[in-house]
Write a protein that holds these residues in place. Structure first.
Motif, mmCIF file in Angstrom:
data_model
loop_
_atom_site.group_PDB
_atom_site.id
_atom_site.type_symbol
_atom_site.label_atom_id
_atom_site.label_comp_id
_atom_site.label_asym_id
_atom_site.label_seq_id
_atom_site.Cartn_x
_atom_site.Cartn_y
_atom_site.Cartn_z
ATOM 1 N N LEU A 56 0.818 -1.210 0.000
ATOM 2 C CA LEU A 56 0.000 0.000 0.000
ATOM 3 C C LEU A 56 0.856 1.266 0.000
ATOM 4 C CD1 LEU A 56 -2.804 -0.948 2.583
ATOM 5 C CD2 LEU A 56 -3.077 -0.720 0.105
ATOM 6 N N ASP A 57 2.063 1.162 0.554
ATOM 7 C CA ASP A 57 2.942 2.339 0.601
ATOM 8 C C ASP A 57 3.329 2.830 -0.790
ATOM 9 O OD1 ASP A 57 2.913 2.303 3.360
ATOM 10 O OD2 ASP A 57 4.763 1.147 3.537
ATOM 11 N N ASN A 58 3.179 1.974 -1.800
ATOM 12 C CA ASN A 58 3.539 2.376 -3.164
ATOM 13 C C ASN A 58 2.500 3.280 -3.809
ATOM 14 O OD1 ASN A 58 5.921 0.804 -3.166
ATOM 15 N ND2 ASN A 58 4.759 -1.026 -3.679
ATOM 16 N N GLY A 59 1.325 3.387 -3.203
ATOM 17 C CA GLY A 59 0.301 4.229 -3.809
ATOM 18 C C GLY A 59 -0.431 5.151 -2.857
ATOM 19 N N PHE A 60 -0.246 4.927 -1.550
ATOM 20 C CA PHE A 60 -1.053 5.652 -0.579
ATOM 21 C C PHE A 60 -0.240 6.043 0.663
ATOM 22 C CE2 PHE A 60 -3.661 2.488 -2.764
ATOM 23 C CZ PHE A 60 -4.691 3.269 -3.277
ATOM 24 N N GLU A 61 -0.765 7.035 1.348
ATOM 25 C CA GLU A 61 -0.292 7.371 2.697
ATOM 26 C C GLU A 61 -1.295 6.790 3.690
ATOM 27 O OE1 GLU A 61 0.172 11.206 5.727
ATOM 28 O OE2 GLU A 61 -0.444 11.503 3.631
ATOM 29 N N THR A 62 -0.805 6.064 4.679
ATOM 30 C CA THR A 62 -1.689 5.525 5.716
ATOM 31 C C THR A 62 -1.992 6.618 6.734
ATOM 32 O OG1 THR A 62 -0.843 3.273 5.456
ATOM 33 C CG2 THR A 62 -1.970 3.789 7.521
ATOM 34 N N ILE A 63 -3.275 6.948 6.897
ATOM 35 C CA ILE A 63 -3.714 7.977 7.849
ATOM 36 C C ILE A 63 -3.905 7.368 9.228
ATOM 37 C CG2 ILE A 63 -5.431 9.762 8.324
ATOM 38 C CD1 ILE A 63 -3.718 10.172 5.770
ATOM 39 N N TRP A 64 -4.591 6.255 9.293
ATOM 40 C CA TRP A 64 -4.728 5.482 10.527
ATOM 41 C C TRP A 64 -5.200 4.071 10.197
ATOM 42 C CZ3 TRP A 64 -9.516 3.539 10.796
ATOM 43 C CH2 TRP A 64 -10.602 4.310 10.357
ATOM 44 N N PHE A 65 -5.084 3.169 11.141
ATOM 45 C CA PHE A 65 -5.633 1.829 10.941
ATOM 46 C C PHE A 65 -6.064 1.260 12.280
ATOM 47 C CE2 PHE A 65 -1.172 1.104 11.830
ATOM 48 C CZ PHE A 65 -1.154 -0.019 12.643
ATOM 49 N N THR A 66 -7.011 0.367 12.211
ATOM 50 C CA THR A 66 -7.488 -0.346 13.391
ATOM 51 C C THR A 66 -7.864 -1.755 12.956
ATOM 52 O OG1 THR A 66 -9.189 -0.461 15.108
ATOM 53 C CG2 THR A 66 -9.818 0.609 13.058
ATOM 54 N N ASP A 68 -8.206 -4.735 10.902
ATOM 55 C CA ASP A 68 -8.019 -4.946 9.464
ATOM 56 C C ASP A 68 -8.522 -3.785 8.616
ATOM 57 O OD1 ASP A 68 -6.774 -7.410 9.618
ATOM 58 O OD2 ASP A 68 -8.642 -8.547 9.516
ATOM 59 N N LEU A 69 -8.909 -2.676 9.225
ATOM 60 C CA LEU A 69 -9.408 -1.521 8.487
ATOM 61 C C LEU A 69 -8.342 -0.425 8.444
ATOM 62 C CD1 LEU A 69 -11.798 -0.068 7.068
ATOM 63 C CD2 LEU A 69 -12.417 0.824 9.333
ATOM 64 N N TYR A 70 -8.056 0.076 7.238
ATOM 65 C CA TYR A 70 -7.072 1.146 7.053
ATOM 66 C C TYR A 70 -7.743 2.323 6.358
ATOM 67 C CZ TYR A 70 -3.065 -1.811 8.274
ATOM 68 O OH TYR A 70 -2.157 -2.588 8.939
ATOM 69 N N LEU A 71 -7.398 3.533 6.779
ATOM 70 C CA LEU A 71 -7.785 4.728 6.051
ATOM 71 C C LEU A 71 -6.542 5.264 5.350
ATOM 72 C CD1 LEU A 71 -9.820 6.908 5.222
ATOM 73 C CD2 LEU A 71 -9.160 8.178 7.275
ATOM 74 N N LEU A 72 -6.642 5.440 4.040
ATOM 75 C CA LEU A 72 -5.514 5.844 3.214
ATOM 76 C C LEU A 72 -5.813 7.151 2.505
ATOM 77 C CD1 LEU A 72 -5.163 2.385 1.411
ATOM 78 C CD2 LEU A 72 -3.966 3.083 3.503
ATOM 79 N N ALA A 73 -4.761 7.819 2.076
ATOM 80 C CA ALA A 73 -4.905 9.012 1.243
ATOM 81 C C ALA A 73 -4.017 8.846 0.021
ATOM 82 C CB ALA A 73 -4.516 10.262 2.018
ATOM 83 N N ALA A 74 -4.605 9.076 -1.157
ATOM 84 C CA ALA A 74 -3.843 9.114 -2.404
ATOM 85 C C ALA A 74 -3.662 10.569 -2.779
ATOM 86 C CB ALA A 74 -4.578 8.363 -3.505
#
Length: 361
Positions: A56-66, A68-74
């Motif tokens: 996921l780091d190749n396309g997104f910034e991880t904002i937070w996770f809990t 198995d749920l992740y919130l990402l920003a592209a």
């Protein structure tokens, strides 16, 4: 409501994907969300969830996770586009308010196409038809206000009018449910894009790339239809993963040459292939939406069968096909990935046998 956390799920814990979607259904007012919510299926060929998270780091910034749920920003220029992803070992599911036309191609689509261990949640036209029939049986008051359909000359679907013609249709109208049946009978089309609406309950669309677009009401039906398709796909994925390319794989003969390091998987059909799809193989597999070019093709109508070499127009990965009577063997090569192989399976389903099966060799 936060621009990125449009489902306001931060600091919440979900025991399962079902629990997460139950939260969206019961506790989120989707009318307050800015834009439509797109549910995007994906295929992961990574061995673990942890490896997928690293990708996921190749396309997104991880904002937070809990859990198995992740919130990402592209990030595209000055804009930050939100994506939730709920992890699954085989089929992670993304949720976003990104625009299908302008924002998704450069973000989620690029991410899923650029990694050979990832793929899109492709639906064949036959599978689109199966989903249409599935939800139509469940609701008598269902409306299909929009659909697009396509017919290939050598499809197994019969047509009352000029069945030798390739055709594509688009239809808008409240009688789309009936109009589709008429167009399938008269013109032999299968769906490539569908919108389902049950007044005062739900409205959503499905695209062949595996995008489920929520447009109003409850999201439950959208998720249920996606989940039913995911259950069918796991059998195909398991068969694909029984093949592979490595230096320890056994060698086999292909067009008189030895294929070293390629371990095939196969698609089985109920009846031996006829000459019609063999003759139309090259133009149909070369259609833009298939994302293949043909490096070599030789039909063997007396067998019947064929040999073909396909090149993915995105990754340039190569795959060889060897068709004989009721079986098409698929030989992966370096650079070929899971997305490419799902497209091959869908092609066989749409152009050779709608009842075909992906199997281990």
């Amino acid at each position: 409501m936060s621009e990125l956390d449009f489902l306001e799920a931060k600091d919440l814990s979900f025991s399962s994907e079902s629990d997460f979607f139950q939260y969206i259904t019961n506790d989120v007012d989707l009318d307050d969300v800015d834009g439509n919510i797109n549910l995007i299926g994906s295929v992961s060929d990574y061995l673990t969830k942890e490896e997928f998270v690293q990708a996921l780091d190749n396309g997104f910034e991880t904002i937070w996770f809990t859990d198995d749920l992740y919130l990402l920003a592209a990030h595209t220029g000055p804009s930050s586009i939100p994506y939730y992803v709920y992890l699954d070992e085989d089929f992670p599911v993304f949720l976003t308010t990104a625009n299908i036309t302008d924002e998704m191609p450069g973000t989620i689509e690029n991410f899923l196409q650029s990694d050979p261990n990832l793929g899109r949640f492709w639906l064949s036209m036959e599978q689109m038809e199966l989903l249409r029939a599935e939800i139509s049986r469940e609701y008598d008051d269902l409306i299909i206000p929009f659909f697009t359909g396509h017919r290939s000359e050598y499809t197994e679907i019969s047509a009352e009018k000029r069945d030798e013609i390739d055709r594509t249709v688009s239809y808008w109208g409240e009688d789309g449910r009936q109009a589709y049946k008429e167009m399938r009978t008269k013109y032999g089309v299968l769906p490539t894009n569908l919108v389902f609406e049950r007044p005062n309950h739900f409205k959503f669309g499905i695209k062949q790339e595996g995008v489920f677009k929520h447009q109003g009401g409850s999201i439950t039906e959208t998720w249920k239809l996606y989940r039913s398709e995911r259950t069918r796909k796991i059998r195909v994925k398991n068969a694909i993963n029984s093949g592979g390319y490595d230096t320890d794989a056994r060698s086999e003969q292909f067009e008189g040459r030895t294929i070293s390091g390629s371990r095939p998987w196969a698609v089985e059909m109920d009846e031996a292939m006829s000459t019609d799809p063999l003759e139309s193989f090259v133009p149909h597999i070369s259609e833009e939406e298939m994302e293949f070019s043909v490096a070599g093709y030789k039909a063997k109508p007396n067998t019947p069968g064929f040999d073909a070499q396909l090149v993915d127009t995105n990754s340039y990965g190569s795959t060889k096909l060897r068709g004989r009577r009721k079986t098409i063997r698929v030989y992966p090569h370096q650079g070929s990935g899971i997305d490419q192989h799902f497209r091959i399976y869908n092609f066989v389903q749409d152009h050779f046998d709608p009842a075909c099966r992906a199997v281990e060799v």
